[in-house]
Design a protein around this motif. Sequence first.
Motif, PDB file in Angstrom:
ATOM      1  N   SER A 137       5.352  -4.808  14.558  1.00 56.54           N
ATOM      2  CA  SER A 137       6.250  -5.573  15.419  1.00 56.54           C
ATOM      3  C   SER A 137       5.611  -5.719  16.791  1.00 56.54           C
ATOM      4  N   GLY A 138       6.131  -6.654  17.559  1.00 58.30           N
ATOM      5  CA  GLY A 138       5.594  -6.870  18.887  1.00 58.30           C
ATOM      6  C   GLY A 138       4.437  -7.854  18.877  1.00 58.30           C
ATOM      7  N   SER A 139       3.837  -8.036  20.044  1.00 58.46           N
ATOM      8  CA  SER A 139       2.755  -9.002  20.203  1.00 58.46           C
ATOM      9  C   SER A 139       1.425  -8.412  19.741  1.00 58.46           C
ATOM     10  N   ARG A 140       0.614  -9.282  19.146  1.00 57.81           N
ATOM     11  CA  ARG A 140      -0.737  -8.900  18.748  1.00 57.81           C
ATOM     12  C   ARG A 140      -1.790  -9.485  19.686  1.00 57.81           C
ATOM     13  N   ALA A 141      -1.332  -9.980  20.831  1.00 57.09           N
ATOM     14  CA  ALA A 141      -2.287 -10.553  21.766  1.00 57.09           C
ATOM     15  C   ALA A 141      -3.182  -9.479  22.363  1.00 57.09           C
ATOM     16  N   GLU A 142      -2.642  -8.307  22.611  1.00 57.13           N
ATOM     17  CA  GLU A 142      -3.419  -7.197  23.158  1.00 57.13           C
ATOM     18  C   GLU A 142      -2.742  -5.902  22.737  1.00 57.13           C
ATOM     19  N   PHE A 143      -3.456  -5.054  22.021  1.00 56.88           N
ATOM     20  CA  PHE A 143      -2.861  -3.821  21.527  1.00 56.88           C
ATOM     21  C   PHE A 143      -3.955  -2.779  21.314  1.00 56.88           C
ATOM     22  N   THR A 144      -3.506  -1.562  21.166  1.00 57.20           N
ATOM     23  CA  THR A 144      -4.377  -0.423  20.865  1.00 57.20           C
ATOM     24  C   THR A 144      -3.810   0.287  19.648  1.00 57.20           C
ATOM     25  N   GLN A 145      -4.665   0.507  18.662  1.00 59.14           N
ATOM     26  CA  GLN A 145      -4.250   1.168  17.429  1.00 59.14           C
ATOM     27  C   GLN A 145      -5.301   2.200  17.039  1.00 59.14           C
ATOM     28  N   SER A 146      -4.986   2.966  16.005  1.00 59.25           N
ATOM     29  CA  SER A 146      -5.925   3.955  15.483  1.00 59.25           C
ATOM     30  C   SER A 146      -6.072   3.741  13.984  1.00 59.25           C
ATOM     31  N   LEU A 147      -7.317   3.670  13.549  1.00 63.37           N
ATOM     32  CA  LEU A 147      -7.606   3.613  12.115  1.00 63.37           C
ATOM     33  C   LEU A 147      -7.488   5.020  11.557  1.00 63.37           C
ATOM     34  N   VAL A 148      -6.521   5.237  10.683  1.00 63.78           N
ATOM     35  CA  VAL A 148      -6.269   6.549  10.094  1.00 63.78           C
ATOM     36  C   VAL A 148      -6.734   6.508   8.644  1.00 63.78           C
ATOM     37  N   GLU A 149      -7.736   7.304   8.325  1.00 63.68           N
ATOM     38  CA  GLU A 149      -8.303   7.290   6.976  1.00 63.68           C
ATOM     39  C   GLU A 149      -8.976   8.633   6.734  1.00 63.68           C
ATOM     40  N   ASN A 150      -9.024   9.028   5.463  1.00 66.13           N
ATOM     41  CA  ASN A 150      -9.705  10.261   5.067  1.00 66.13           C
ATOM     42  C   ASN A 150     -10.947   9.866   4.261  1.00 66.13           C
TER      43      ASN A 150
ATOM     44  N   ARG B 151      12.550   6.649  17.250  1.00 64.37           N
ATOM     45  CA  ARG B 151      11.781   7.075  16.071  1.00 64.37           C
ATOM     46  C   ARG B 151      11.674   5.960  15.042  1.00 64.37           C
ATOM     47  N   SER B 152      12.720   5.158  14.901  1.00 68.88           N
ATOM     48  CA  SER B 152      12.647   4.068  13.927  1.00 68.88           C
ATOM     49  C   SER B 152      11.636   3.006  14.331  1.00 68.88           C
ATOM     50  N   GLY B 153      11.281   2.935  15.621  1.00 61.34           N
ATOM     51  CA  GLY B 153      10.281   1.979  16.067  1.00 61.34           C
ATOM     52  C   GLY B 153       8.864   2.481  15.983  1.00 61.34           C
ATOM     53  N   ASP B 154       8.675   3.752  15.552  1.00 55.51           N
ATOM     54  CA  ASP B 154       7.337   4.328  15.429  1.00 55.51           C
ATOM     55  C   ASP B 154       6.780   3.969  14.061  1.00 55.51           C
ATOM     56  N   ALA B 155       5.859   3.023  14.010  1.00 55.13           N
ATOM     57  CA  ALA B 155       5.333   2.542  12.728  1.00 55.13           C
ATOM     58  C   ALA B 155       4.466   3.567  12.023  1.00 55.13           C
ATOM     59  N   GLU B 156       4.019   4.624  12.712  1.00 52.29           N
ATOM     60  CA  GLU B 156       3.136   5.594  12.094  1.00 52.29           C
ATOM     61  C   GLU B 156       3.900   6.661  11.307  1.00 52.29           C
TER      62      GLU B 156
ATOM     63  N   GLU C  78      10.845   8.338   5.871  1.00 53.51           N
ATOM     64  CA  GLU C  78      11.571   8.699   7.090  1.00 53.51           C
ATOM     65  C   GLU C  78      12.103   7.452   7.796  1.00 53.51           C
ATOM     66  N   LEU C  79      11.310   6.369   7.845  1.00 54.39           N
ATOM     67  CA  LEU C  79      11.773   5.139   8.489  1.00 54.39           C
ATOM     68  C   LEU C  79      12.972   4.548   7.748  1.00 54.39           C
ATOM     69  N   ASP C  80      12.955   4.603   6.395  1.00 54.11           N
ATOM     70  CA  ASP C  80      14.104   4.103   5.632  1.00 54.11           C
ATOM     71  C   ASP C  80      15.352   4.917   5.941  1.00 54.11           C
ATOM     72  N   TYR C  81      15.173   6.249   6.044  1.00 55.48           N
ATOM     73  CA  TYR C  81      16.320   7.113   6.353  1.00 55.48           C
ATOM     74  C   TYR C  81      16.873   6.810   7.741  1.00 55.48           C
ATOM     75  N   LEU C  82      16.005   6.593   8.730  1.00 52.34           N
ATOM     76  CA  LEU C  82      16.460   6.272  10.084  1.00 52.34           C
ATOM     77  C   LEU C  82      17.178   4.920  10.117  1.00 52.34           C
ATOM     78  N   GLU C  83      16.678   3.955   9.352  1.00 51.34           N
ATOM     79  CA  GLU C  83      17.352   2.653   9.310  1.00 51.34           C
ATOM     80  C   GLU C  83      18.738   2.778   8.692  1.00 51.34           C
ATOM     81  N   ARG C  84      18.892   3.639   7.670  1.00 47.68           N
ATOM     82  CA  ARG C  84      20.218   3.840   7.089  1.00 47.68           C
ATOM     83  C   ARG C  84      21.158   4.477   8.099  1.00 47.68           C
TER      84      ARG C  84
END
Length: 867
Positions: A357-370, A846-851, A856-862
């Motif tokens: 969600s939000g704008s993708r014009a400028e953002f900071t993210q983390s690639l999470v991978e094992n 917490r429901s806005g935290d995409a990580e 858990e996100l489904d439970y918060l939305e309920r």
Amino acid sequence: MASGKSDLKDILGEIRWPLLLTRWGMVAERLVRAFWPLWSILIVGLALLMLGVQDTVAVEWVWGIGAVLGLGALWALVRGARQFRWPTRDGALLRLDGTLRGNPIQATMDRQAIGAGDAASLAVWKAHQERMRARLREARAVEPDLRVSRADPFALRYAALLMLSVAILFGSLMRVQSVTGMGAGGPDLTQGPSWEGWMAPPGYTRMPSIYLNDIIAGSLEVPEGAQITLRMYGEVGALVVDETVSGRPLPEEAAQATAQDFEVVRSGQLAIDGPGGRVWDIAMIPDIAPTVVREGEIEVSYEGEAQIPFAASDDHGIEAGTAVFTLSLEDVDRRYGRRMAPEARPALEVPLPMPISGSRAEFTQSLVENFSLHPWANLPVRLELSVSDARGQKGLSEPQVLTLPGRRFFDPVAAALIEQRQALLWNRDNARDISMILRAVSNKPGSLFRKEVLYLRLRTLLQRIEVSARYGLSDEAQAEIAQAMWDLALELEEGDLDDARERLKRAQERLAEAMKNGASDQEIAELMQELREATQDYMRQLAQEQRRQAEQNPDMAQQDPQNMIEMSQDDIQRMMDRIQELMEEGRMDEAMEAMRQLQEMLENMQITEGQGQGGQSPGEQAMEGLSETLRDQQELSDEAFRDLQEQFNRGEGQEGQQQGQQEGQQGQQQPGQQQGEGQGQQQPGQQQGQGQEQGQGQNGQSLEQSLADRQRALRDELNRQRRNLPGQGTEGGESAAEALGRAEGAMDGAEEALRDGDLAEAIDQQSEAMEALREGLRNLGEALAQQQQQNQGQQGFAEGGQPQEQRDPLGRDPGNSGQVGSDEGLLQGEDVYRRAQELLDELRQRSGDAERPRAELDYLERLLDRF
């Protein structure tokens, strides 16, 4: 008489402006009510002209509709003139006087009828007049009533306003002038040259489309990639298009085409030559290519999960991205198993996460991978990030050489296995050297292996490597052996999770080993979390063991509570937090001493049951039953390994038999071996049929068939336990049921392999079943531990001290005075609303935290939907 006129003049002077405004308001009322049909007819006519109806129908229809509307407007004008009456001053005075207290205007204009000669009566009259004159200062203009609902019961005026609204949205004032060109030669003129044009920006710019007929000649800013559509009507060649914004060749025939579509790729000029034509100077807004850079430090968890931060930007938003890892061969240490050239492998490509969600014009993210399972894990790689926008433009980051993050192993045997696994994946020709190194590692196992089964699995794996090295390794065999080496290394690193005491000791050893090897703060935090979980499992198992001992020996329960030290879970948590704080500060000696004290307290502690706990709960019974099933599966797997080892030893030569006997003697001294397990024909206490050289079970049945029958019985028992599993419907209970379902499926595979005589496959399936059982136990244990912390009378300890001193988030006492679901003990006053708002804000955050996990996100939305 003069006095009366003077008084009236004074009175009107005081209310001059309120009276004037009230009168004009009455004029507006009567105009609206008398002439509303005229306004409606005029609005309908304007709307039809703005929509361009005159350009789409025959001229006769235009004249007809115009005549009807003209006659209607004339009728409405006559009707309004007949109904309109100019408001009088007296009427305005009466309306204004009606809004004041006591009708002071009328009162000040009155004359004393009787008692004019009486002084007392005259004084009262003057006082009354002065009071009324004072109220005149409160006079305010009366608002007009512009409602015409009584005069227009069918709301026809709203239909006219609706047509005008549609015309404003979809029509144009420029179309109104087209009606002036209609004359005697109407049909001929309507077929004359005309045009229409639109400019549609790309969808990702989120800019509106432009109707070019509404834009007068001049400059026009257009985004790159905008689509221009032109349509010419009338005689072909009467209108000619001349443009330099698309970069396309424009011959004379193409310039006279009646339908033209092209894309803006540069600044230039757009002209329509001919009657009614225009010229625009197009200034193209360039679409800037996206950019991406890697920034910040890479964080690696204990399990090897890496977080690689990056920042990306684009003027209209990033669509997708990819991280490409390629082996940096010039930076690799080419000694040992990497002396030869590596096998060719494709670049490792991982999609970059995008904001949900939000704008993708400028953002900071983390690639999470094992990347722990990849052949390049913990080797130098070259990382290049790539992002693209909706137009297809790509942005690349500067290539960086870094170590591909992967899991670190602190157990020496596990670390050696992982090192040789990497050598095998580097080049399969290393298989012969790998077998020699692993034989050297396992030559004198000593205390390297906690269980004999782990040593036997290594020997079996070693045999597979040697056979494959002799006949050549296929891609499938290479992948299978690498996965088996990884699974065995994990087993050696993680230890026996079924035994809580062993797990606790192992967690402490790994934490100490990590401190010695200079582990990062992130790895120490992960190991501390593992120590906390192991402590909780240990205390739960200790409580169950003491309960069984108390049932067998009731005298043990009669202990003097005065000699016992009470500890809450918060006390243990504070001690662990203190240990972690000391380690982060570099005070390792003090941290080790604190760990030793905590270990002594845990070993010497006893768990007491709260009042009212008469026996095991269904959850504790399920945990104990599953633990017993896991132990039975472990014993069954051990017997299958011993049978496989006997077959392996019989198949080798005399040298192999001697070496197997030496290893068998060493294996008898392996720690952690359960009492009563057979190791050979001379093992005391051996069950009948376990050590026969002919591999026969009881009643002449083959050993494999006997093991298969026992495996089937164990699977049936697990199926019964899974049907009666507590916590159904909860997240932890569903996770435990899913893990036990996988365990049951692996048991089916093990039974089938045993009946086919494939012991190696059976052992692999049994390992998967045990791992799934352990996962089910962990999930069920966490669910029960959460439930126990919320209930009264927790066994041994309660979070936060005494249960009577605790409150739930709404301020209720979970003790005897406040029951869940009641309003007893609730916070009172404004504090309860403040607390409820705080809880709601936390849920939204917490429901806005995409990580966070999807569950858990489904439970918060309920929760948010409910409240």
